[in-house]
Design a protein around this motif. Structure first.
Motif, PDB file in Angstrom:
ATOM      1  N   ALA A  84       0.852  -1.191   0.000  1.00  0.00           N
ATOM      2  CA  ALA A  84       0.000   0.000   0.000  1.00  0.00           C
ATOM      3  C   ALA A  84       0.884   1.236   0.000  1.00  0.00           C
ATOM      4  O   ALA A  84       2.036   1.193   0.435  1.00  0.00           O
ATOM      5  CB  ALA A  84      -0.906  -0.002   1.226  1.00  0.00           C
ATOM      6  N   THR A  85       0.346   2.334  -0.514  1.00  0.00           N
ATOM      7  CA  THR A  85       1.090   3.584  -0.489  1.00  0.00           C
ATOM      8  C   THR A  85       0.153   4.721  -0.147  1.00  0.00           C
ATOM      9  O   THR A  85      -1.058   4.641  -0.388  1.00  0.00           O
ATOM     10  CB  THR A  85       1.806   3.867  -1.824  1.00  0.00           C
ATOM     11  OG1 THR A  85       2.546   5.100  -1.719  1.00  0.00           O
ATOM     12  CG2 THR A  85       0.811   4.013  -2.973  1.00  0.00           C
ATOM     13  N   THR A  86       0.729   5.750   0.420  1.00  0.00           N
ATOM     14  CA  THR A  86       0.010   6.976   0.701  1.00  0.00           C
ATOM     15  C   THR A  86       0.592   8.052  -0.203  1.00  0.00           C
ATOM     16  O   THR A  86       1.770   8.385  -0.094  1.00  0.00           O
ATOM     17  CB  THR A  86       0.184   7.364   2.187  1.00  0.00           C
ATOM     18  OG1 THR A  86      -0.383   6.319   2.982  1.00  0.00           O
ATOM     19  CG2 THR A  86      -0.521   8.674   2.480  1.00  0.00           C
ATOM     20  N   VAL A 106      -3.838   4.136  -1.791  1.00  0.00           N
ATOM     21  CA  VAL A 106      -4.114   3.081  -2.777  1.00  0.00           C
ATOM     22  C   VAL A 106      -3.262   1.857  -2.431  1.00  0.00           C
ATOM     23  O   VAL A 106      -2.253   1.951  -1.722  1.00  0.00           O
ATOM     24  CB  VAL A 106      -3.813   3.526  -4.233  1.00  0.00           C
ATOM     25  CG1 VAL A 106      -4.770   4.616  -4.676  1.00  0.00           C
ATOM     26  CG2 VAL A 106      -2.382   3.982  -4.382  1.00  0.00           C
ATOM     27  N   ALA A 107      -3.691   0.732  -2.948  1.00  0.00           N
ATOM     28  CA  ALA A 107      -2.956  -0.516  -2.706  1.00  0.00           C
ATOM     29  C   ALA A 107      -2.982  -1.373  -3.955  1.00  0.00           C
ATOM     30  O   ALA A 107      -3.868  -1.233  -4.808  1.00  0.00           O
ATOM     31  CB  ALA A 107      -3.578  -1.282  -1.537  1.00  0.00           C
ATOM     32  N   HIS A 143      -8.614   1.826  -4.615  1.00  0.00           N
ATOM     33  CA  HIS A 143      -8.672   2.840  -3.566  1.00  0.00           C
ATOM     34  C   HIS A 143      -8.943   2.139  -2.238  1.00  0.00           C
ATOM     35  O   HIS A 143      -9.743   1.197  -2.188  1.00  0.00           O
ATOM     36  CB  HIS A 143      -9.818   3.824  -3.840  1.00  0.00           C
ATOM     37  CG  HIS A 143      -9.722   4.508  -5.165  1.00  0.00           C
ATOM     38  ND1 HIS A 143      -8.731   5.402  -5.467  1.00  0.00           N
ATOM     39  CD2 HIS A 143     -10.499   4.415  -6.277  1.00  0.00           C
ATOM     40  CE1 HIS A 143      -8.902   5.854  -6.715  1.00  0.00           C
ATOM     41  NE2 HIS A 143      -9.970   5.265  -7.233  1.00  0.00           N
TER      42      HIS A 143
END
Lengths: 148, 393
Positions: free
Chosen positions: A64-66, A83-84, A97
């Motif tokens: 996952a990222t921010t 999102v991942a 999302h």
């Protein structure tokens, strides 16, 4: 110029789906391979036999990222954005999302069809273990500013 | 294993050209491609009419193409190639051109990567990069390649215990190299670990210095027979071995390896060189994690040991360790579209022919240049590598 609302014609089957926590993707009528991203021919056997079918949305978060930066104002106004990538039990890897609290590798989520703020189809992942999965999906959509 | 490629003996690469990078340009891609061509004619003493093959890679050339460029530059050629392979285009251009020269399809081939960068150019490029990108990547935050590479970087850190400092070591060594390369866009801005770690987040775990700066530029080289290079009095390098592989490991859910490991043993065996004998390494550095995947895949360290390797191995051009991305790489010189895919080969050629002036690696004989390219959806599809050996004319 609306770069965000654009989708390829081949993905038209992802419009108008019920937003009820289910997942519809292309499945090959000949070999049963589940497809994503959308295609015109089967990724495995190349048959011209793809149909939109409900598939199991169960998935594992790969990473996952921010996002703290976006090229589009729609997202810039709502940063940070989460999102991942998720591996569907049904096979394909999808981007979706997610809610901030789900930005953790290895957790189990459910991927579902949804509609984004531009009215285009998208995928979201929500907490499948929630007592009320539909409410969990709606919560995810709400935090993402999507149409419910 | 698949059949081994035939030897590239008899064919050489010469006349490395790099145009200075600029952040934005009002020029078209033609200006950059043509500028590289002009500089390689100047460097080689060849007339334009003696170039009978042209290979071009560019993201910003449309609606023009390599064939329309022949009229633009008023030249007749008998061999053409256009390479939509991004970060692998330099190695791939070299492989194709070398075969054409070997086969007699052309005598002297100009291989050029050139791209402009207009203020909205990068945005347009990534928003419509491929059909998969449009449907399945860009709508998820519109972050361009930062998004898939943030995910790859996160997964790599969790799998192999990499720390931000490990990526920082790569970036800082390249910034040091860039300070000795006048053409590097960010060479005048020093970078230390404190500043690297304090940089603003872009797409966690990626921060500012993990991301390349899009820019405009041009890179290129000539491919010809060895006799021709000798007759022209050009310093040249031999192509000891070169390989490519695309969409390797398609079943891997997330990209923690590329195709390099599938051809690396044969690459070294064909070249007659071991990883320990590589004097200079040029990897495709769109993000530092990809440098680690290349180091691992190309056998410079074991799979998963990239973090340990960069903790123990100095990477500066003058460090005495393994000089890596000696021109500063994209992370410090900027990413000039498809020209960035030529940087590694051009810099490798410069190093093994002793032409790297201020950032020359003393005694560099063997260079390994690696390519990686085309983030179609969740991963880069192209893997390529070449081993060059220098020889002064």
């Amino acid at each position: 110029m609306n770069r965000l609302g654009a989708r390829n014609p081949v993905s038209r089957g992802l419009y108008g789906l019920p937003v009820d926590g289910s997942l519809t993707l292309q499945v090959c009528a000949d070999c049963a391979a589940v497809q994503y991203p959308p295609r015109e021919l089967c990724r495995a056997c190349l048959a011209d036999a793809l149909a939109w079918r409900r598939v199991d949305g169960s998935a594992t978060v790969l990473a996952a990222t921010t996002l703290a930066h976006s090229l589009e104002e729609d997202f810039r106004a709502r940063l940070p954005w989460h999102v991942a990538s998720l591996a569907l039990d049904a096979g394909p890897v999808v981007f979706a999302h997610i809610e901030a609290r789900h930005a953790r590798s290895g957790i189990r989520l459910r991927v579902a069809n949804a509609t984004d703020a531009r009215g285009a189809w998208c995928l979201v992942a929500f907490d499948a273990a929630a007592r009320d999965p539909l409410a969990a999906l709606q919560a995810t959509q709400h935090t993402q500013g999507m149409h419910a | 294993m698949s059949s081994a490629p035939a030897s590239y003996a008899g064919v050489v690469i010469a006349a490395p050209v790099s145009l200075p990078h600029v952040r934005f340009s009002e020029h078209g891609a033609q200006w950059f491609v043509g500028g590289v061509l002009r500089e390689m004619l100047r460097a080689s003493g060849l007339r334009k009419g003696e170039i009978d093959g042209l290979a071009v890679a560019s993201f910003t050339l449309a609606p023009d193409s390599v064939v329309t460029l022949t009229q633009y530059f008023d030249m007749s050629v008998r061999w053409l190639e256009q390479l939509p392979f991004g970060g692998a285009s330099g190695v791939l251009a070299l492989r194709r051109a070398a075969r054409a020269v070997q086969a007699g399809d052309a005598e002297v081939i100009a291989c050029i990567g050139g791209d402009t960068n207009r203020p909205e150019g990068f945005h347009d490029l990534v928003a419509g990069f491929s059909s998969f990108t449009v449907d399945a990547s860009y709508p998820y935050g519109a972050a361009g390649p930062n998004m898939p590479f943030a995910l790859i970087t996160r997964a790599y850190m969790e799998r192999h215990g990499a720390l931000r400092e490990d990526f920082g070591r790569i970036c800082i060594a390249q910034r040091h190299n860039a300070q000795h390369n006048p053409g590097a866009l960010l060479g005048s801005r020093p970078l230390d670990m404190e500043a690297y770690l304090a940089a603003r987040a872009v797409a966690e775990p990626l921060h500012l210095y993990d991301c390349v700066m899009p820019c405009a530029g041009g890179e290129g080289f000539l491919v010809m027979r060895e006799e021709r290079a000798r007759a022209l009095g050009l310093p040249f390098a031999r192509i000891l071995a070169a390989e490519e592989l695309h969409n390797a490991f398609p079943s891997d859910p997330i990209q923690l390896r590329g195709g390099w490991e599938l051809f690396a043993p044969r690459l070294y065996a064909t070249a007659g060189v071991s990883p320990a004998e590589i004097d200079v390494l040029q990897t495709y550095d769109d993000y530092p994690v990809i440098c680690l995947l290349q180091m691992e895949g190309l056998g410079l360290c074991a799979p998963g040991e990239g973090p340990l390797f960069v903790r123990e191995t100095p990477l500066g051009f003058d460090s005495g360790g393994l000089p890596h991305n000696t021109s500063g790489g994209q992370l410090s010189a900027g990413q000039a579209g498809a020209a960035a895919g030529f940087m590694g080969v051009v810099e490798a050629l410069r190093q093994v022919t002793g032409a790297a002036s201020g950032h020359q690696v003393v005694g560099a004989r063997y260079a390994l240049a690696s390519g990686y390219g085309m983030i179609n959806y969740d991963r880069g599809l192209c893997s390529a590598a070449v081993i060059l050996e220098g020889e002064d004319a």
